[in-house]
Scaffold this motif. Structure first.
Motif, PDB file in Angstrom:
ATOM      1  N   GLU A 251      10.572  13.192   3.322  1.00  0.00           N
ATOM      2  CA  GLU A 251       9.393  13.241   2.185  1.00  0.00           C
ATOM      3  C   GLU A 251       9.255  14.562   2.014  1.00  0.00           C
ATOM      4  OE1 GLU A 251       4.655  12.445   2.027  1.00  0.00           O
ATOM      5  OE2 GLU A 251       5.638  11.347   3.651  1.00  0.00           O
TER       6      GLU A 251
ATOM      7  N   SER B  88       0.812  -1.556  -0.043  1.00  0.00           N
ATOM      8  CA  SER B  88       0.100  -0.134  -0.017  1.00  0.00           C
ATOM      9  C   SER B  88       1.034   1.404  -0.109  1.00  0.00           C
ATOM     10  CB  SER B  88      -0.878   0.049   1.339  1.00  0.00           C
ATOM     11  OG  SER B  88      -0.066   0.228   2.295  1.00  0.00           O
ATOM     12  N   SER B  89       0.304   2.203  -0.587  1.00  0.00           N
ATOM     13  CA  SER B  89       1.105   3.646  -0.089  1.00  0.00           C
ATOM     14  C   SER B  89       1.516   3.950   1.237  1.00  0.00           C
ATOM     15  CB  SER B  89      -0.056   4.902  -0.768  1.00  0.00           C
ATOM     16  OG  SER B  89      -1.141   4.915   0.000  1.00  0.00           O
ATOM     17  N   ASP B  90       0.806   3.547   2.102  1.00  0.00           N
ATOM     18  CA  ASP B  90       1.291   3.643   3.555  1.00  0.00           C
ATOM     19  C   ASP B  90       2.288   2.821   3.755  1.00  0.00           C
ATOM     20  OD1 ASP B  90      -1.019   5.246   4.258  1.00  0.00           O
ATOM     21  OD2 ASP B  90      -2.255   3.845   4.935  1.00  0.00           O
ATOM     22  N   ALA B  91       2.445   1.762   3.143  1.00  0.00           N
ATOM     23  CA  ALA B  91       3.463   0.825   3.518  1.00  0.00           C
ATOM     24  C   ALA B  91       5.052   1.524   2.683  1.00  0.00           C
ATOM     25  CB  ALA B  91       3.238  -0.657   2.802  1.00  0.00           C
TER      26      ALA B  91
ATOM     27  N   ASP C 117      -1.972   6.797  -5.696  1.00  0.00           N
ATOM     28  CA  ASP C 117      -1.266   5.823  -4.558  1.00  0.00           C
ATOM     29  C   ASP C 117      -1.457   4.554  -4.931  1.00  0.00           C
ATOM     30  OD1 ASP C 117      -0.798   7.957  -2.976  1.00  0.00           O
ATOM     31  OD2 ASP C 117      -2.492   7.910  -1.411  1.00  0.00           O
ATOM     32  N   GLN C 118      -1.475   4.154  -6.318  1.00  0.00           N
ATOM     33  CA  GLN C 118      -1.150   2.566  -6.689  1.00  0.00           C
ATOM     34  C   GLN C 118      -0.079   2.372  -7.193  1.00  0.00           C
ATOM     35  OE1 GLN C 118      -3.991   0.662  -6.101  1.00  0.00           O
ATOM     36  NE2 GLN C 118      -4.539   2.341  -4.770  1.00  0.00           N
TER      37      GLN C 118
ATOM     38  N   SER D 292      11.658   4.828   6.932  1.00  0.00           N
ATOM     39  CA  SER D 292      12.768   4.112   7.767  1.00  0.00           C
ATOM     40  C   SER D 292      13.759   4.044   7.282  1.00  0.00           C
ATOM     41  CB  SER D 292      12.158   2.803   8.045  1.00  0.00           C
ATOM     42  OG  SER D 292      12.232   1.822   6.864  1.00  0.00           O
TER      43      SER D 292
ATOM     44  N   GLU E 272       5.571  -6.980   1.694  1.00  0.00           N
ATOM     45  CA  GLU E 272       6.497  -5.882   2.107  1.00  0.00           C
ATOM     46  C   GLU E 272       7.868  -6.137   2.142  1.00  0.00           C
ATOM     47  OE1 GLU E 272       5.322  -3.676   5.547  1.00  0.00           O
ATOM     48  OE2 GLU E 272       3.039  -3.469   5.041  1.00  0.00           O
TER      49      GLU E 272
ATOM     50  N   ARG F   5       5.329   4.752   2.220  1.00  0.00           N
ATOM     51  CA  ARG F   5       5.736   5.822   2.987  1.00  0.00           C
ATOM     52  C   ARG F   5       6.605   5.218   4.309  1.00  0.00           C
ATOM     53  NH1 ARG F   5       1.441   8.545   2.505  1.00  0.00           N
ATOM     54  NH2 ARG F   5       2.558  10.341   1.386  1.00  0.00           N
ATOM     55  N   ARG F   6       5.948   4.318   5.041  1.00  0.00           N
ATOM     56  CA  ARG F   6       6.607   3.840   6.424  1.00  0.00           C
ATOM     57  C   ARG F   6       7.978   3.256   5.801  1.00  0.00           C
ATOM     58  NH1 ARG F   6       5.808  -1.278   7.313  1.00  0.00           N
ATOM     59  NH2 ARG F   6       4.077  -1.407   6.473  1.00  0.00           N
TER      60      ARG F   6
END
Length: 120
Positions: free
Chosen positions: A19, A3-6, A44-45, A13, A90, A8-9
């Motif tokens: 960002e 996902s886009s959240d992954a 975000d895809q 890291s 991930e 970013r995270r």
């Protein structure tokens, strides 16, 4: 599937990653004011990552559902597009982002963080 959240995270890291918005989209850079190593598109895809031009055709031929280029836009750049929903997990996302980070990071930054996998 990633996902886009992954993105970013995991991107943030990586050592000294920041960002920074550009073109109305999130981009991730290796070091403050550093070179971009990843970006997310406006849906975000899809993410863009650094990839040597000579490796792109092989990646696309091997996994065309995962990797692609935007015709006319990516031609002159050492970048490739990745469909997030085509990633296995991930860990694959982390490996792709770490490799891209190493390509974008300065030698000094790479030397400071040799534990980041990818290119030597």
């Amino acid at each position: 599937m990633a996902s886009s959240d992954a993105v970013r995270r995991i991107a943030l890291s990586l050592p000294e990653a920041v960002e920074k918005p550009a073109w109305g989209m999130p981009t991730f850079r290796a070091g403050q004011g550093g070179r971009m190593f990843a970006s997310l598109d406006d849906t975000d895809q899809v993410m863009g990552v650094k990839c040597p031009k000579e490796d792109r055709e092989e990646l696309i031929a091997a996994e065309p559902d995962k990797f692609f280029l935007r015709e006319g836009h990516d031609d002159g750049y050492a970048w490739i597009r990745v469909r997030l929903d085509a990633l296995d997990d991930e860990e694959e996302l982390r490996a792709i982002l770490a490799d891209s980070w190493r390509q974008a990071a300065t030698r000094t930054l790479r030397d400071r963080y040799p534990e980041v996998g990818g290119l030597s």
